[in-house]
Design a protein around this motif. Structure first.
Motif, PDB file in Angstrom:
ATOM      1  N   LEU A  16       2.255 -29.403 -60.636  1.00  0.00           N
ATOM      2  CA  LEU A  16       3.056 -30.487 -60.083  1.00  0.00           C
ATOM      3  C   LEU A  16       3.048 -30.339 -58.567  1.00  0.00           C
ATOM      4  O   LEU A  16       2.928 -29.217 -58.052  1.00  0.00           O
ATOM      5  CB  LEU A  16       4.488 -30.420 -60.619  1.00  0.00           C
ATOM      6  CG  LEU A  16       4.623 -30.476 -62.141  1.00  0.00           C
ATOM      7  CD1 LEU A  16       6.053 -30.218 -62.561  1.00  0.00           C
ATOM      8  CD2 LEU A  16       4.125 -31.815 -62.662  1.00  0.00           C
ATOM      9  N   PRO A  17       3.167 -31.431 -57.821  1.00  0.00           N
ATOM     10  CA  PRO A  17       3.118 -31.326 -56.356  1.00  0.00           C
ATOM     11  C   PRO A  17       4.066 -30.277 -55.777  1.00  0.00           C
ATOM     12  O   PRO A  17       3.687 -29.541 -54.866  1.00  0.00           O
ATOM     13  CB  PRO A  17       3.473 -32.739 -55.889  1.00  0.00           C
ATOM     14  CG  PRO A  17       3.013 -33.617 -57.004  1.00  0.00           C
ATOM     15  CD  PRO A  17       3.279 -32.828 -58.269  1.00  0.00           C
ATOM     16  N   SER A  18       5.254 -30.169 -56.317  1.00  0.00           N
ATOM     17  CA  SER A  18       6.211 -29.193 -55.780  1.00  0.00           C
ATOM     18  C   SER A  18       5.759 -27.756 -56.028  1.00  0.00           C
ATOM     19  O   SER A  18       6.060 -26.861 -55.239  1.00  0.00           O
ATOM     20  CB  SER A  18       7.587 -29.413 -56.395  1.00  0.00           C
ATOM     21  OG  SER A  18       7.519 -29.239 -57.804  1.00  0.00           O
ATOM     22  N   ARG A  19       5.041 -27.511 -57.083  1.00  0.00           N
ATOM     23  CA  ARG A  19       4.572 -26.160 -57.408  1.00  0.00           C
ATOM     24  C   ARG A  19       3.321 -25.779 -56.628  1.00  0.00           C
ATOM     25  O   ARG A  19       3.072 -24.607 -56.380  1.00  0.00           O
ATOM     26  CB  ARG A  19       4.280 -26.040 -58.908  1.00  0.00           C
ATOM     27  CG  ARG A  19       5.478 -26.173 -59.825  1.00  0.00           C
ATOM     28  CD  ARG A  19       6.555 -25.115 -59.597  1.00  0.00           C
ATOM     29  NE  ARG A  19       6.047 -23.780 -59.437  1.00  0.00           N
ATOM     30  CZ  ARG A  19       6.037 -22.834 -60.360  1.00  0.00           C
ATOM     31  NH1 ARG A  19       6.533 -23.067 -61.537  1.00  0.00           N
ATOM     32  NH2 ARG A  19       5.541 -21.641 -60.105  1.00  0.00           N
ATOM     33  N   GLY A  21       2.591 -26.215 -53.479  1.00  0.00           N
ATOM     34  CA  GLY A  21       2.990 -25.552 -52.235  1.00  0.00           C
ATOM     35  C   GLY A  21       3.464 -24.130 -52.478  1.00  0.00           C
ATOM     36  O   GLY A  21       3.185 -23.223 -51.680  1.00  0.00           O
ATOM     37  N   GLN A  22       4.172 -23.903 -53.582  1.00  0.00           N
ATOM     38  CA  GLN A  22       4.626 -22.553 -53.914  1.00  0.00           C
ATOM     39  C   GLN A  22       3.443 -21.628 -54.186  1.00  0.00           C
ATOM     40  O   GLN A  22       3.433 -20.476 -53.752  1.00  0.00           O
ATOM     41  CB  GLN A  22       5.549 -22.594 -55.131  1.00  0.00           C
ATOM     42  CG  GLN A  22       6.860 -23.289 -54.863  1.00  0.00           C
ATOM     43  CD  GLN A  22       7.678 -23.490 -56.135  1.00  0.00           C
ATOM     44  OE1 GLN A  22       7.159 -23.411 -57.244  1.00  0.00           O
ATOM     45  NE2 GLN A  22       8.960 -23.766 -55.951  1.00  0.00           N
ATOM     46  N   ARG A  25       1.789 -20.473 -51.048  1.00  0.00           N
ATOM     47  CA  ARG A  25       2.527 -19.368 -50.427  1.00  0.00           C
ATOM     48  C   ARG A  25       2.288 -18.054 -51.174  1.00  0.00           C
ATOM     49  O   ARG A  25       2.182 -16.991 -50.555  1.00  0.00           O
ATOM     50  CB  ARG A  25       4.010 -19.711 -50.339  1.00  0.00           C
ATOM     51  CG  ARG A  25       4.302 -20.794 -49.298  1.00  0.00           C
ATOM     52  CD  ARG A  25       5.765 -21.029 -49.067  1.00  0.00           C
ATOM     53  NE  ARG A  25       6.456 -21.629 -50.198  1.00  0.00           N
ATOM     54  CZ  ARG A  25       6.452 -22.929 -50.496  1.00  0.00           C
ATOM     55  NH1 ARG A  25       5.796 -23.770 -49.726  1.00  0.00           N
ATOM     56  NH2 ARG A  25       7.112 -23.384 -51.530  1.00  0.00           N
ATOM     57  N   THR A  48      -5.426 -25.318 -53.426  1.00  0.00           N
ATOM     58  CA  THR A  48      -4.728 -26.605 -53.344  1.00  0.00           C
ATOM     59  C   THR A  48      -5.590 -27.720 -53.939  1.00  0.00           C
ATOM     60  O   THR A  48      -5.098 -28.553 -54.711  1.00  0.00           O
ATOM     61  CB  THR A  48      -4.371 -26.946 -51.885  1.00  0.00           C
ATOM     62  OG1 THR A  48      -3.480 -25.940 -51.401  1.00  0.00           O
ATOM     63  CG2 THR A  48      -3.716 -28.309 -51.764  1.00  0.00           C
ATOM     64  N   THR A  52      -4.628 -29.730 -57.307  1.00  0.00           N
ATOM     65  CA  THR A  52      -4.463 -31.181 -57.186  1.00  0.00           C
ATOM     66  C   THR A  52      -5.322 -31.891 -58.220  1.00  0.00           C
ATOM     67  O   THR A  52      -4.893 -32.885 -58.827  1.00  0.00           O
ATOM     68  CB  THR A  52      -4.805 -31.649 -55.760  1.00  0.00           C
ATOM     69  OG1 THR A  52      -3.909 -31.000 -54.849  1.00  0.00           O
ATOM     70  CG2 THR A  52      -4.662 -33.160 -55.619  1.00  0.00           C
ATOM     71  N   HIS A  55      -3.526 -31.714 -61.468  1.00  0.00           N
ATOM     72  CA  HIS A  55      -2.409 -32.657 -61.456  1.00  0.00           C
ATOM     73  C   HIS A  55      -2.886 -34.090 -61.670  1.00  0.00           C
ATOM     74  O   HIS A  55      -2.294 -34.848 -62.444  1.00  0.00           O
ATOM     75  CB  HIS A  55      -1.639 -32.548 -60.141  1.00  0.00           C
ATOM     76  CG  HIS A  55      -0.597 -33.608 -59.980  1.00  0.00           C
ATOM     77  ND1 HIS A  55       0.556 -33.626 -60.742  1.00  0.00           N
ATOM     78  CD2 HIS A  55      -0.538 -34.688 -59.168  1.00  0.00           C
ATOM     79  CE1 HIS A  55       1.281 -34.678 -60.404  1.00  0.00           C
ATOM     80  NE2 HIS A  55       0.635 -35.338 -59.450  1.00  0.00           N
TER      81      HIS A  55
END
Length: 182
Positions: A16-19, A21-22, A25, A48, A52, A55
């Motif tokens: 998911l887009p929010s994951r 980014g995690q 990191r 990434t 993507t 997703h």
């Protein structure tokens, strides 16, 4: 005798887009821990793009596993998802805003590929060299750089060979790249 055993790290997540980014990191932190700071930008970009794709394109659920394995001379990053359909590399226009993810992975990696995994999914992977000689060259001081265009056009032919006719189960060299002078 192996003086430096391989190092391995896996993360399971829903793409998911929010994951995403995690996970970037997590990848960055793990590479810092392994003292591979020079690989962070390219590894984070590659993971990434692969997440993507999961997703946007994977059927069924978006659950996947990101794995990183550090050997003496290379880092391998892979994403396993549960959709058995293999990705299709499109000839996207140079300034397109979508459809260029695998071409970007091919351009920034040493090699990449995809392989079916059982009957329930696939693994898309890429490798980065860990040796200093294979690291990207350092940029010259700003005063000695030639002027550059803000937007560089990359000919579509540069990506025409990416993934076409390749043995999808083994590493493939990235296509040759040339610099565009401004």
């Amino acid at each position: 005798m192996i003086s430096h055993p391989s190092r391995h790290c896996t993360v399971e997540l829903q793409a998911l887009p929010s994951r995403i980014g995690q996970v970037r990191r997590i990848v960055s932190a793990q590479l810092r821990y392994w003292h591979m700071d020079l690989l962070i930008d390219r590894a984070a970009l590659g993971v990434t793009e692969l997440l993507t794709n999961v997703h946007l394109h994977a059927r069924r659920d978006k659950t996947c596993t990101v794995a990183m394995e550090l050997l003496l001379d290379r880092l391998t990053v892979s994403v396993h998802d549960r959709d058995p359909r293999l990705p299709v590399v499109d000839d996207a226009a140079p300034l397109a805003t979508c459809g260029r993810g695998l071409a970007m992975v091919a351009a920034m990696s040493e090699s990449w590929g995809v392989r079916p995994d059982d009957e329930s999914g696939k693994v898309v992977w890429f490798t980065l060299p860990t040796t200093l000689s294979a690291a990207p060259p350092t940029a010259p001081p700003l005063a000695s750089r030639p002027p550059r265009r803000l937007v560089e056009e990359v000919p579509a032919a540069a990506f025409a060979e990416v993934g076409h006719g390749a043995d999808l189960g083994s590493p493939q060299p990235a296509p040759a790249r040339s610099a565009v002078a401004g």
